[in-house]
Motif scaffolding. Structure first.
Motif, mmCIF file in Angstrom:
data_model
loop_
_atom_site.group_PDB
_atom_site.id
_atom_site.type_symbol
_atom_site.label_atom_id
_atom_site.label_comp_id
_atom_site.label_asym_id
_atom_site.label_seq_id
_atom_site.Cartn_x
_atom_site.Cartn_y
_atom_site.Cartn_z
ATOM 1 N N TRP A 1 0.640 -1.195 0.079
ATOM 2 C CA TRP A 1 0.062 -0.027 -0.073
ATOM 3 C C TRP A 1 0.937 1.265 0.104
ATOM 4 O O TRP A 1 1.799 1.383 0.597
ATOM 5 C CB TRP A 1 -0.863 0.013 0.966
ATOM 6 N N TYR A 2 0.534 2.193 -0.787
ATOM 7 C CA TYR A 2 1.123 3.533 -0.798
ATOM 8 C C TYR A 2 0.743 4.146 0.601
ATOM 9 O O TYR A 2 -0.164 3.964 1.230
ATOM 10 C CB TYR A 2 0.740 4.141 -2.045
ATOM 11 N N PRO A 3 1.638 5.221 0.999
ATOM 12 C CA PRO A 3 1.674 5.984 2.075
ATOM 13 C C PRO A 3 0.146 6.440 2.575
ATOM 14 O O PRO A 3 -0.274 6.038 3.750
ATOM 15 C CB PRO A 3 2.578 6.912 2.059
ATOM 16 N N ASP A 4 -0.702 7.273 1.763
ATOM 17 C CA ASP A 4 -1.791 7.751 2.142
ATOM 18 C C ASP A 4 -2.730 6.728 2.501
ATOM 19 O O ASP A 4 -3.707 6.682 3.635
ATOM 20 C CB ASP A 4 -2.351 8.677 0.714
ATOM 21 N N ARG A 5 -2.987 5.552 1.736
ATOM 22 C CA ARG A 5 -4.027 4.563 2.122
ATOM 23 C C ARG A 5 -3.542 3.632 3.446
ATOM 24 O O ARG A 5 -4.196 3.316 4.403
ATOM 25 C CB ARG A 5 -4.044 3.671 0.858
ATOM 26 N N ARG A 6 -2.160 3.381 3.514
ATOM 27 C CA ARG A 6 -1.575 2.607 4.636
ATOM 28 C C ARG A 6 -1.841 3.562 5.974
ATOM 29 O O ARG A 6 -2.316 2.922 6.950
ATOM 30 C CB ARG A 6 -0.295 2.340 4.618
ATOM 31 N N GLU B 1 9.584 0.573 -3.308
ATOM 32 C CA GLU B 1 9.436 2.127 -2.921
ATOM 33 C C GLU B 1 8.381 1.998 -2.018
ATOM 34 O O GLU B 1 8.632 2.823 -0.852
ATOM 35 C CB GLU B 1 8.695 2.460 -4.366
ATOM 36 N N ARG B 2 7.533 1.204 -1.684
ATOM 37 C CA ARG B 2 6.515 1.174 -0.648
ATOM 38 C C ARG B 2 6.999 0.685 0.504
ATOM 39 O O ARG B 2 6.717 1.280 1.772
ATOM 40 C CB ARG B 2 5.284 0.255 -1.068
ATOM 41 N N ASN C 1 7.670 -1.684 -7.435
ATOM 42 C CA ASN C 1 6.836 -0.942 -6.540
ATOM 43 C C ASN C 1 6.841 -1.211 -5.200
ATOM 44 O O ASN C 1 6.649 -0.366 -4.125
ATOM 45 C CB ASN C 1 5.486 -1.220 -7.044
ATOM 46 N N ASN C 2 7.056 -2.656 -4.853
ATOM 47 C CA ASN C 2 7.220 -3.140 -3.457
ATOM 48 C C ASN C 2 8.139 -2.351 -2.671
ATOM 49 O O ASN C 2 8.415 -2.154 -1.629
ATOM 50 C CB ASN C 2 7.102 -4.851 -3.414
#
Length: 353
Positions: free
Chosen positions: A271-276, A337-338, A334-335
């Motif tokens: 998950w990207y920061p805002d959602r997480r 970076e997240r 992508n993993n």
């Protein structure tokens, strides 16, 4: 629907034998089998089979899922198929119904590395939650985490862990693992070049230095269970009626360990920061409440948070292993970076001090 000849090893006779052995077929027999177009994943091949019976076959499955290895994955050290066969033979057989697809046959040939599974076809009653990589809603995530909590709770500190089910490994095994990890990180850094900044290289070096201490978390065998090992949300079947009958599948990476490894993999890695930031803590609340509802004691909410942060820190290695296994960059990049953003957000560097 276009039908195809079934795989060579799938015959009416072999299916009849498998279904009788599993108790899913009485005096009838499979008289014919048709296959749909095979579907390949990154690691396996999946075929939906349609069966025709002769004689008494009331309640026997009309369709099945046949899963086997890709030819290119039968060599090169990949043992996921063997692990999944072992899971269905040992773990699934001792897990309460309603959490896993039913398995009618699980076979592995040590000489050829060939393996096969015959699984319940849930396509009519269940669905994959979304199309990858679209994340589910909060409610759907909560439903998934409750199912994972029920599975984890059933195996929580079970005395069979490491005895008849799975293994913990000794100090030599841990050292060998860390040496492999060191080599994989070195290869990863060389592959990425300046696409992996100096501060991230330094973080990996610090993780390797502190790894022997961090790995001691499981030494007491406290608050441990069976892990899925690839617990993203697309490895779950959700019921089409929006109920709670979730089925967890794709068990080729299962192991023993701390439950939050599955949780961090699901959220911190994917998950990207805002959602997480918005969903992580409320979902951990949901998970913890379900653990307690299913009998887990002496594991408070603070302990869950502590384990989750440690698991997120270890998840820094996830894209390293994925890259080393030649998974497509669209997955591991992508993993990467997240998980680095999650480690910073969660203050995981403090665990390395």
């Amino acid at each position: 629907m276009t039908t195809h000849a079934p795989p060579e090893s799938i015959t009416p006779e072999s299916l009849t034998l498998a279904l009788r052995r599993s108790g899913a077929l009485g005096h009838g027999r499979v008289s014919a089998v048709e296959a749909e177009q095979p579907r390949s994943t990154v690691l396996s091949r999946i075929v939906r089979l349609t069966l025709t019976y002769e004689g008494e076959a009331a309640g026997s499955p009309q369709t099945l899922i046949f899963k086997t290895g890709l030819p290119e994955r039968l060599t090169g050290g990949w043992n996921g198929g063997r692990q999944e066969v072992e899971f269905y033979r040992k773990v699934a057989a001792a897990t309460p119904p309603g959490l896993l697809p039913r398995c009618f046959e699980a076979e592995y040939d040590a000489e050829t590395n060939h393996w096969r599974l015959l699984l319940e076809d849930l396509g009519e009653t269940h669905k994959i939650v979304t199309t990858w990589p679209l994340p589910p809603t909060f409610s759907e995530c909560a439903t998934i985490l409750r199912a994972r909590a029920r599975f984890h709770a059933h195996w929580w500190e079970d005395p069979r862990l490491g005895v008849s089910i799975g293994g913990w490994g000794d100090a030599d095994d841990v050292e060998q693992y860390l040496q492999r990890l060191k080599g994989k990180i070195a290869d990863f850094e060389e592959r990425l070049g300046d696409r992996l900044p100096r501060e991230r290289r330094d973080l990996y070096a610090l993780l390797l230095d502190r790894a022997p201490r961090l790995a001691k978390r499981t030494d007491s065998r406290r608050a441990v269970t069976i892990l899925h090992g690839d617990a993203h949300v697309w490895n779950c079947f959700l019921p089409r009626d929006d109920g709670s009958d979730v089925r967890l599948f794709d068990w080729d990476s299962w192991s023993l360990g701390v439950a939050t490894e599955d949780l961090a993999y699901m959220m911190a890695v994917h998950w990207y920061p805002d959602r997480r930031r918005a969903m992580e803590r409320p979902l951990l609340d949901v998970y913890h409440a379900e653990l307690e509802a299913h009998g887990v004691r002496d594991y408070d909410r603070r302990a869950l948070d502590d384990d989750y942060r440690l698991s997120a820190l270890w998840c820094l290695t996830t894209p390293v292993w994925q890259s080393g296994a030649n998974l497509p960059p669209v997955i591991w990049w992508n993993n990467l970076e997240r998980i680095h953003m999650a480690v910073e957000d969660l203050g995981c560097r403090e665990l390395l001090e």
